[in-house]
Design an enzyme around this catalytic site. Structure first.
Site, PDB file in Angstrom:
ATOM      1  CG  HIS A  87      -0.302   0.116   2.553  1.00  0.00           C
ATOM      2  ND1 HIS A  87       0.106  -0.993   3.273  1.00  0.00           N
ATOM      3  CD2 HIS A  87       0.013   1.192   3.313  1.00  0.00           C
ATOM      4  CE1 HIS A  87       0.646  -0.590   4.415  1.00  0.00           C
ATOM      5  NE2 HIS A  87       0.610   0.737   4.468  1.00  0.00           N
ATOM      6  CD  GLU A 138      -1.829   3.356   6.427  1.00  0.00           C
ATOM      7  OE1 GLU A 138      -0.839   2.869   5.842  1.00  0.00           O
ATOM      8  OE2 GLU A 138      -1.945   3.366   7.662  1.00  0.00           O
TER       9      GLU A 138
END
Ligand code: CO
Length: 147
Positions: A87, A138
């Site tokens: 991520h 995120e």
């Protein structure tokens, strides 16, 4: 229809890298790049991961390995047995406003949607990669006084 406020991406806080073993990953980054941990590994039970950080000049690498049988990264490591880029994390000014904006703009916020405490001790959310061109994003509340 209400007009959506701009929600600019803040600083790239870190790139998340899933690995079967943090120790092995740290050894590799040390051998190849001379890197060392800036934050030693610690358990983050709320996220089902064990985490460690390597500082780079303008950001961080977040090494994550599974913690417990229900860890959300078991599936990723099944598809990527030697680990991989998992991520990217951007800072936002207001995590609740960011969560609401993601939903209003049609993106799926993972889990209950309630921000959870992340590895930096500030609340985070994750946006489903199907809405973000295949990249798990995120978003993290900008740490107070950080920049
Ligand atoms: Co992260």
């Amino acid at each position: 229809m209400s007009e959506l406020p701009p929600l600019l991406l803040g600083r790239l806080n870190h790139v998340g890298i899933a690995c079967p073993s943090i120790d092995a990953a740290v050894a590799m980054y040390g051998r190849l790049f001379g890197a060392t941990l800036s934050t030693p590994a610690f358990d983050l039970p709320a996220q089902g991961v064990r985490v460690a950080f390597i500082d780079v000049a303008n950001s961080q690498l977040e090494l994550i390995e599974p913690l417990g049988a229900d860890s959300p990264i078991h599936g990723f490591l099944k598809k990527n047995p030697s680990g991989g880029q998992h991520h990217v994390c951007f800072e936002v000014k207001d995590i609740i406003a960011a969560r609401d904006a993601m939903r209003e703009r049609g993106a799926t916020v993972l889990g209950t949607g309630e921000p959870r405490m992340g590895a930096h001790g500030v609340p985070v959310i994750f946006v489903h990669p199907r809405d973000t061109g295949g990249v798990l994003v995120e978003l993290m509340q900008e740490p107070e006084g950080a920049h």
